[in-house]
Design a protein around this motif. Structure first.
Motif, PDB file in Angstrom:
ATOM      1  N   ASP A   1       0.856  -1.188   0.000  1.00 43.00           N
ATOM      2  CA  ASP A   1       0.000   0.000   0.000  1.00 43.00           C
ATOM      3  C   ASP A   1       0.894   1.242   0.000  1.00 43.00           C
ATOM      4  OD1 ASP A   1      -2.079   1.796   0.200  1.00 43.00           O
ATOM      5  OD2 ASP A   1      -2.359   1.493   2.362  1.00 43.00           O
ATOM      6  N   PRO A   2       0.890   2.003  -1.121  1.00 46.14           N
ATOM      7  CA  PRO A   2       0.087   1.822  -2.340  1.00 46.14           C
ATOM      8  C   PRO A   2       0.524   0.590  -3.133  1.00 46.14           C
ATOM      9  CG  PRO A   2       1.687   3.567  -2.645  1.00 46.14           C
ATOM     10  CD  PRO A   2       1.759   3.196  -1.197  1.00 46.14           C
ATOM     11  N   ILE A   3      -0.248   0.266  -4.161  1.00 45.97           N
ATOM     12  CA  ILE A   3      -0.035  -0.968  -4.908  1.00 45.97           C
ATOM     13  C   ILE A   3       1.368  -1.051  -5.498  1.00 45.97           C
ATOM     14  CG2 ILE A   3      -0.792  -2.304  -6.911  1.00 45.97           C
ATOM     15  CD1 ILE A   3      -3.612  -1.327  -6.420  1.00 45.97           C
ATOM     16  N   ASP A   4       1.915   0.070  -5.955  1.00 43.50           N
ATOM     17  CA  ASP A   4       3.226   0.046  -6.603  1.00 43.50           C
ATOM     18  C   ASP A   4       4.382   0.200  -5.618  1.00 43.50           C
ATOM     19  OD1 ASP A   4       2.753   2.639  -5.885  1.00 43.50           O
ATOM     20  OD2 ASP A   4       3.310   3.518  -7.819  1.00 43.50           O
ATOM     21  N   PHE A   5       4.083   0.201  -4.307  1.00 44.39           N
ATOM     22  CA  PHE A   5       5.134   0.412  -3.312  1.00 44.39           C
ATOM     23  C   PHE A   5       6.152  -0.727  -3.316  1.00 44.39           C
ATOM     24  CE2 PHE A   5       6.755   0.100   1.110  1.00 44.39           C
ATOM     25  CZ  PHE A   5       7.393   1.326   1.176  1.00 44.39           C
ATOM     26  N   PHE A   6       5.684  -1.962  -3.442  1.00 39.58           N
ATOM     27  CA  PHE A   6       6.591  -3.117  -3.450  1.00 39.58           C
ATOM     28  C   PHE A   6       7.609  -2.987  -4.576  1.00 39.58           C
ATOM     29  CE2 PHE A   6       8.025  -7.249  -4.806  1.00 39.58           C
ATOM     30  CZ  PHE A   6       8.245  -7.947  -3.631  1.00 39.58           C
ATOM     31  N   ASP A   7       7.134  -2.673  -5.780  1.00 37.51           N
ATOM     32  CA  ASP A   7       8.029  -2.567  -6.932  1.00 37.51           C
ATOM     33  C   ASP A   7       9.007  -1.409  -6.786  1.00 37.51           C
ATOM     34  OD1 ASP A   7       6.770  -4.720  -8.155  1.00 37.51           O
ATOM     35  OD2 ASP A   7       5.259  -3.435  -9.090  1.00 37.51           O
ATOM     36  N   ALA A   8       8.601  -0.372  -6.051  1.00 36.13           N
ATOM     37  CA  ALA A   8       9.469   0.788  -5.883  1.00 36.13           C
ATOM     38  C   ALA A   8      10.577   0.539  -4.869  1.00 36.13           C
ATOM     39  CB  ALA A   8       8.640   2.000  -5.447  1.00 36.13           C
ATOM     40  N   VAL A   9      10.344  -0.379  -3.925  1.00 32.42           N
ATOM     41  CA  VAL A   9      11.282  -0.599  -2.825  1.00 32.42           C
ATOM     42  C   VAL A   9      12.120  -1.862  -2.988  1.00 32.42           C
ATOM     43  CG1 VAL A   9      11.477  -0.951  -0.332  1.00 32.42           C
ATOM     44  CG2 VAL A   9       9.809   0.669  -1.234  1.00 32.42           C
TER      45      VAL A   9
END
Length: 205
Positions: free
Chosen positions: A144-152
């Motif tokens: 959360d947000p949805i793209d947080f995993f891909d950003a981190v």
């Protein structure tokens, strides 16, 4: 340029190290039969929900972020669930749910990653020796947000999920497949029968 966390170091360590270090390469020793001076635990006393309160004398999350010695550099962890349920039909489930937030290495990105896992199977109790057999397992990773995993993190959620399931078996489940159990009031203690004496303490919910 934002430096991403490695999935193995930041995600897997959360589930792997909560139970300390175990290894599926070790041949477990033959269970030690409790002495006659110790009362046998009737299987019915095991029935119910038990919260895991310590692993090897430490809080269940004490080993999370063990690869990061500087406490200020560790993500914040919030635990929601960490408990076993033993049912009358000789089935068991382990429920683990927590989230990671406030990543110091990416201070300009706000969000959190949630990890929820359910492991289940069958159990038996023979002369106070508890044996667990895993039948099913499932891990869900959300952000959360949805793209947080891909950003981190580096790697995909599918890769992280598969590695968590694999590493959980070798480092978390296997060391506690056969334990000597003892119950004192609302406290359940499980001591591994192998040469590595892993110990888990749980409290009745």
């Amino acid at each position: 340029m934002t430096q991403k966390f490695m999935v193995l170091s930041a995600l897997l360590i959360c589930l792997i190290t909560m139970f300390g270090c175990g290894s599926d390469e070790e041949e477990p020793e033959k269970p030690t039969t409790p002495t006659t001076t110790e009362p046998m635990v009737p299987p019915e006393e095991l029935i119910g929900s038990w919260e895991v309160v310590s692993i090897n004398g430490e809080h269940p999350l004490a080993f999370v972020n063990a690869d990061e010695p500087d406490e200020e550099e560790r993500p914040k962890l919030n635990t929601e669930n960490f408990y076993y349920v033993f049912s009358t039909d000789n089935s068991w489930t382990l429920n683990v749910k927590f989230d990671m937030a406030e990543f110091p290495e990416v201070p300009n990105i706000e969000g959190k990653v949630g990890i929820a896992g359910i492991w289940s199977g069958t159990y038996s109790v023979d002369d106070s020796v508890l044996s667990l057999v895993k039948v099913e397992s499932e891990v869900e990773i959300t952000s959360d947000p949805i793209d947080f995993f891909d950003a981190v993190f580096e790697g995909s959620k599918i890769e992280a999920k598969n590695e968590i399931l694999e590493e959980f078996m070798s480092h978390v489940f296997n060391p506690f497949t056969k334990t000597i159990l003892s119950i004192d009031g609302d406290t359940l203690t499980l001591e591994a029968t192998g040469s590595v004496k892993n110990k888990m303490v749980l409290e009745k919910q």
